[in-house]
Write an enzyme that holds these catalytic residues in place. Structure first.
Site: not given
Ligand code: GLU
Length: 318
Positions: A73, A76, A200, A252, A270
């Site tokens: 993530s 992002k 994605y 988050y 993650v």
């Molecule tokens: N590719 C992971 C997902 O979509 C990213 C989540 C993350 O890194 O927090 O679940």
């Protein structure tokens, strides 16, 4: 060499990074490696890296600083930057900018809010941002653009997508598929859902080292431009706003705790990485694969807390 305030600060930074990396390598409490993406479950929780690049371009590195890991993530931040460049404020019609207070892959919030994700950093929001970047093109074109952007920011063309991680997530990403289909039903997504999800999953599977990541984040620490080259990536105003979203939404429903303890804009993934920005001072990347209950790197956060305390870098005061 004459002793200046800058050289003392640099020496303090070098020893802080070295000592924190050594301490983290020995700690037994390492969190839990993400297992919902099977390929990530294979990563050794004993790995650790910390890299800080200061305003002069000095690199302070500790641990496995050259080892590539799945940025997940953290990508992002860069897709948001790209999408704002393409769509400008139009983007905010499709994604909010409020903290979610919910897990990163929450479905229930999306229903309450009629398919408009709370912010660009929860999964639903990032999928909507990816859909904007795709803009009715072939997935491979959009993905190439995202990867080239990261290579440009890091000044390193060796950065690649880890195809095994992307395939692993594509096979098992049922919840992300649910989020995407749900948003498509409201017209928030405009491209074929498979195309958007494909882009994605692949941008989440980009592999980078802490050094490459800290390099890529420098524009956010320095008013939108790389201080080494003067090359502008975004306006100062946009850099400030991206930092604001990182601070409020980058972890988050652990974002409040991260602000409280670390006090810097940051974005976790993650894969166990965190990119953090000390405005005017430094770009920081940390990696420790074990996560806490909110899905953020356990030792990564602790290492950043120690670093900002020692350097007096919290944006809220020392
Ligand atoms: N590719 C992971 C997902 O979509 C990213 C989540 C993350 O890194 O927090 O679940």
């Amino acid at each position: 060499m004459p002793v200046t305030a800058a050289s003392l600060e640099r020496a303090a930074l070098d020893s802080a990074v070295r000592e924190i990396a050594a301490e983290m390598a020995d700690r037994p409490d390492r969190g839990t490696v993400a297992s919902y993406i099977p390929e990530l479950a294979e990563v050794d929780p004993g790995r650790f890296a910390l890299v800080v690049i200061d305003a002069d371009g000095h690199v302070a590195a500790g641990g496995d600083s050259e080892a590539p890991f799945s940025i997940q993530s953290i990508s992002k931040v860069f897709t948001l930057t790209l999408a704002l460049g393409m769509a400008g404020d139009r983007l905010w019609a499709k994604v909010g900018r409020e903290p979610s207070g919910s897990p990163f892959n929450s479905i229930v919030q999306l229903e309450n809010e009629k398919g408009i994700p709370r912010n660009p950093f929860i999964n639903a929001g990032a999928i909507a941002v990816t859909d904007l970047i795709l803009a009715r093109r072939q997935p491979r074109e959009a993905l190439g653009e995202i990867l080239r952007f990261l290579q440009f920011l890091s000044d390193d063309t060796s950065i690649v997508i880890d195809a095994a991680v992307a395939a692993s997530e594509q096979r098992t990403g049922f919840r992300n598929a649910a989020l995407a289909n749900y948003m498509r039903s409201f017209g928030v997504l405009e491209n074929p859902v498979d195309f958007t999800l494909g882009v994605y999953f692949h941008h989440c599977a980009i592999a980078m080292s802490c050094r490459q990541l800290a390099q890529a984040g420098r524009f956010l620490a320095h008013l939108g431009a790389n201080p080494a080259t003067g090359m502008r990536v975004v306006s100062p105003e946009r850099a400030r706003r991206i930092n604001a979203i990182m601070l409020t939404c980058g972890h988050y429903d652990g974002s409040g705790e991260f602000a409280y303890r670390v006090g810097l804009p940051g974005k976790s993934g993650v894969g166990g990485g965190i990119l953090a920005v000390a405005p005017g001072k430094a770009s920081v990347a940390v990696w420790s694969p074990g996560l806490d209950a909110a899905g953020n790197s356990h030792l990564g956060r602790i290492a950043l807390e120690k670093l900002t305390r020692r350097m007096g870098w919290s944006i809220f005061g020392t």
